[in-house]
Motif scaffolding. Structure first.
Motif, PDB file in Angstrom:
ATOM      1  N   TYR A 421     -44.922  46.536  49.535  1.00 30.18           N
ATOM      2  CA  TYR A 421     -43.993  45.419  49.559  1.00 30.18           C
ATOM      3  C   TYR A 421     -43.795  44.901  50.983  1.00 30.18           C
ATOM      4  O   TYR A 421     -43.863  43.682  51.233  1.00 30.18           O
ATOM      5  CB  TYR A 421     -42.654  45.845  48.951  1.00 30.18           C
ATOM      6  N   HIS A 422     -43.573  45.804  51.920  1.00 30.95           N
ATOM      7  CA  HIS A 422     -43.343  45.383  53.303  1.00 30.95           C
ATOM      8  C   HIS A 422     -44.567  44.645  53.855  1.00 30.95           C
ATOM      9  O   HIS A 422     -44.424  43.606  54.529  1.00 30.95           O
ATOM     10  CB  HIS A 422     -43.032  46.603  54.163  1.00 30.95           C
ATOM     11  N   VAL A 425     -44.821  41.060  52.343  1.00 26.89           N
ATOM     12  CA  VAL A 425     -43.858  40.123  52.930  1.00 26.89           C
ATOM     13  C   VAL A 425     -44.269  39.769  54.354  1.00 26.89           C
ATOM     14  O   VAL A 425     -44.115  38.625  54.793  1.00 26.89           O
ATOM     15  CB  VAL A 425     -42.428  40.718  52.889  1.00 26.89           C
ATOM     16  N   CYS A 436     -40.895  30.898  59.262  1.00 32.73           N
ATOM     17  CA  CYS A 436     -40.710  32.344  59.401  1.00 32.73           C
ATOM     18  C   CYS A 436     -41.139  32.828  60.771  1.00 32.73           C
ATOM     19  O   CYS A 436     -42.123  32.334  61.338  1.00 32.73           O
ATOM     20  CB  CYS A 436     -41.506  33.098  58.335  1.00 32.73           C
ATOM     21  N   VAL A 439     -41.029  39.811  60.094  1.00 34.77           N
ATOM     22  CA  VAL A 439     -40.229  40.634  59.189  1.00 34.77           C
ATOM     23  C   VAL A 439     -39.578  41.755  59.993  1.00 34.77           C
ATOM     24  O   VAL A 439     -40.065  42.155  61.054  1.00 34.77           O
ATOM     25  CB  VAL A 439     -41.065  41.253  58.038  1.00 34.77           C
ATOM     26  N   THR A 446     -36.708  45.452  53.298  1.00 32.31           N
ATOM     27  CA  THR A 446     -37.428  44.507  54.137  1.00 32.31           C
ATOM     28  C   THR A 446     -36.615  43.239  54.316  1.00 32.31           C
ATOM     29  O   THR A 446     -36.040  42.713  53.362  1.00 32.31           O
ATOM     30  CB  THR A 446     -38.802  44.184  53.517  1.00 32.31           C
ATOM     31  N   LEU A 448     -36.827  39.311  55.744  1.00 40.03           N
ATOM     32  CA  LEU A 448     -37.692  38.204  56.121  1.00 40.03           C
ATOM     33  C   LEU A 448     -36.959  37.364  57.167  1.00 40.03           C
ATOM     34  O   LEU A 448     -35.849  36.865  56.915  1.00 40.03           O
ATOM     35  CB  LEU A 448     -38.021  37.366  54.885  1.00 40.03           C
ATOM     36  N   THR A 486     -33.450  41.996  51.598  1.00 38.09           N
ATOM     37  CA  THR A 486     -33.830  42.518  50.291  1.00 38.09           C
ATOM     38  C   THR A 486     -33.739  44.038  50.318  1.00 38.09           C
ATOM     39  O   THR A 486     -33.832  44.661  51.376  1.00 38.09           O
ATOM     40  CB  THR A 486     -35.265  42.104  49.899  1.00 38.09           C
ATOM     41  N   VAL A 501     -43.149  38.657  45.336  1.00 42.13           N
ATOM     42  CA  VAL A 501     -43.629  37.989  46.539  1.00 42.13           C
ATOM     43  C   VAL A 501     -44.203  36.618  46.195  1.00 42.13           C
ATOM     44  O   VAL A 501     -44.081  35.660  46.984  1.00 42.13           O
ATOM     45  CB  VAL A 501     -44.661  38.869  47.267  1.00 42.13           C
ATOM     46  N   PHE A 504     -41.343  34.403  46.207  1.00 40.28           N
ATOM     47  CA  PHE A 504     -41.019  34.105  47.602  1.00 40.28           C
ATOM     48  C   PHE A 504     -41.928  33.003  48.139  1.00 40.28           C
ATOM     49  O   PHE A 504     -41.490  32.083  48.829  1.00 40.28           O
ATOM     50  CB  PHE A 504     -41.188  35.351  48.473  1.00 40.28           C
ATOM     51  N   ASP A 505     -43.207  33.123  47.832  1.00 40.62           N
ATOM     52  CA  ASP A 505     -44.212  32.182  48.326  1.00 40.62           C
ATOM     53  C   ASP A 505     -43.874  30.759  47.895  1.00 40.62           C
ATOM     54  O   ASP A 505     -43.881  29.818  48.705  1.00 40.62           O
ATOM     55  CB  ASP A 505     -45.586  32.600  47.784  1.00 40.62           C
TER      56      ASP A 505
END
Length: 519
Positions: A421-422, A425, A436, A439, A446, A448, A486, A501, A504-505
């Motif tokens: 996951y990390h 992201v 962005c 992270v 994590t 963002l 998160t 994710v 998120f995108d």
């Protein structure tokens, strides 16, 4: 891959104890001892296949209306600040694993694990052992001088885990008898993280002002608390609860603190994030003359300040300085405990704190139950010095044991899923450099990072409102890097994380497009 395990109350608590419980229940109610024994011996699936399959299925329904909306007109009787922050549309009508259905009928993903309470999700099947315990009549309510067998068992297992041992390891008895700083071997059972931290702060202060007026080790010197600085050098980078003393550590109650400082009752100083040289100099400065460092208080991941992660090298160096200056260390793991293979992040860092506050995740949202783990070297309070009536609840302790058992069997999954996951992201942040900046945080925790507060708020609004993923923009502290926080439930699989994710995108693409159009 998440491993299902099957356990009974007898498996977790031992045959002798459950037999005694069954005999007591039979004597009280006249029930059949054999029938009660069957309840004690009933093995429960902690993560049955149907539950696991449903988690994957629900991932595709996030944001969809799965039930009729609840036409709610109840406003309650909150304070002004609570009313302003309320979002009843997302309040839960029901929950299952990583999901809840809000009052608007839509399916939400618990992207912050309901503010770090549910590492194993809502309605985790393993907690049905608590219902079995109720059927056996195991009482929840005890008091500090009638701590039950389950709570005493939990205390020993927490100390074993904090020292990297199995509960049956012969070395545990040796650790329990030690008196040296940095050896965790004592537990105080409380209810909230704030009270757990407060107990540690009291024990630090007791070396300057004793609770009963007896001579103190550092009587006459001014205690200095050392906390993490914010990016402007102030004290707002830390967060250690909501008691008055803990809030003054982060700059609240300024008039009260100014009066306390003027009268030299105590002082708060901050140390820059991940700057070992500055830490050593701060400790030298405040261990001279009338001043003495009372304690160094830190989290490892600053989830209330940009999700910034303190480095292993920094903390290991800081601990060496603290040991050389007789400065006890509080590692505040209220937010990070129970989210790692091995249960504690400080063990992964190779740290030897004198106090560790734990809670939130361990009881899985079933009960409030926090604790302070400490060294016998700082066992300075009377029985009533750090006490809550409900702190030793037996069923809350059982919830801890269930959580620990499942995490212990799924360390490989936890490590792999958190790392995946990390990394995903991080790659996403690189895809959208116009909004962005990278992270922070670690694994499931994590954060963002964004170029501006407006970008962070826009992204989180799109996630919360349009995609029904519960995350938050951290914007309430000055000088705090704008981030989206998160903290995924540990039952999140890599497939589920990948789908998250992707959401998120899509939201980042919209945020980036809106920012580009505005330029």
């Amino acid at each position: 891959m998440i491993q299902n395990i099957r356990r009974s109350l007898t498996d977790l608590l031992g045959a002798e104890y459950t037999a005694a419980v069954c005999r007591a229940r039979a004597a009280l109610t006249g029930e059949s001892p054999e029938a009660l024994r069957a309840v004690a011996d009933e093995k429960v699936d902690f993560y049955p296949e149907a539950f696991a399959r449903r988690q994957e299925e629900l991932m595709g329904d996030i944001g969809h209306s799965l039930a009729p909306a609840f036409a709610d007109t109840e406003d309650g009787a909150p304070t002004h600040s609570y009313r302003a922050a309320q979002h009843s549309f997302a309040a839960p009508l029901g929950g299952l694993g990583a999901f809840r259905i809000g009052e608007d009928g839509r399916l939400y993903f618990a992207g912050k694990s309901e503010h770090y309470q549910i590492p194993l999700g809502h309605d985790f099947p393993g907690y049905s052992l608590i219902e079995n315990a109720k059927r056996l009549g195991i009482p929840n309510a005890t008091h500090n001088n009638t701590r039950g067998f389950i709570t005493r068992t939990l205390e020993r297992r927490l100390i074993a885990a904090a020292n990297g041992l199995q509960p049956t390891d012969p070395a545990l008895d040796r650790i329990l008898s030690q008196k040296e700083p940095g050896v965790l071997n004592t537990v105080i059972n409380l209810e909230t993280g704030s009270l757990a931290v407060e107990a540690a702060l009291k024990m630090m202060l007791s070396r300057f002002y004793t609770i009963d007026g007896a001579p103190a080790q550092y009587a006459g010197r001014v205690p200095v608390f050392v906390v993490m600085a914010d990016n402007a050098g102030g004290v707002t980078g830390n967060y250690h609860g909501t008691t008055v003393l803990a809030q003054t550590l982060r700059g609240l109650w300024p008039d009260f603190y100014t009066a306390a400082q003027k009268n030299e009752l105590y002082k708060v100083v901050s140390v820059p994030i991940n700057d070992s040289g500055a830490f050593a100099e701060t400790m030298r400065r405040w261990n001279e003359g009338k001043y003495k460092t009372a304690g160094f208080c830190h989290e490892i991941v600053l989830m209330n300040y940009g999700g910034i992660r303190l480095s292993e090298e920094y903390l290991q160096a800081a601990y060496k300085v603290c040991r050389a200056t007789d400065t006890p260390v509080l590692c505040d793991e209220i937010q990070s405990c129970a989210w790692y293979d091995g249960l504690f992040l400080f063990r992964k860092y190779g740290l030897t704190p004198d106090f560790v506050s734990v809670g939130k995740g361990f009881p899985g949202g079933v009960y409030p139950a926090s604790k302070i783990l400490t060294s016998a070297a700082f066992d300075s309070l009377s029985q009533f010095g750090a006490l809550v009536t409900n702190g030793q609840e037996e069923l809350a302790s059982l919830a801890y044991l269930v959580t620990m058992e499942f995490i212990g069997a799924n360390g490989a999954h936890i490590e792999a899923a958190g790392r995946y996951y990390h990394e995903q992201v991080r790659a996403l942040a690189q895809k959208y450099p116009q909004v962005c900046t990278g992270v922070e945080g670690d694994a499931h925790m994590t954060a963002l990072c964004f170029d501006s507060v407006d970008d962070a708020v826009d992204f989180c609004t799109r996630m919360n409102r349009d995609r029904c993923v519960d995350i938050s923009a951290q914007t309430y502290k000055p000088n705090c890097p704008p981030v989206a926080l998160t903290k995924l439930p540990l039952i999140t699989t890599e497939t589920m994380a990948g789908r998250l994710v992707a959401l998120f995108d899509s939201a980042l693409a919209e945020t980036a497009a809106q920012k580009g159009a505005a330029l």
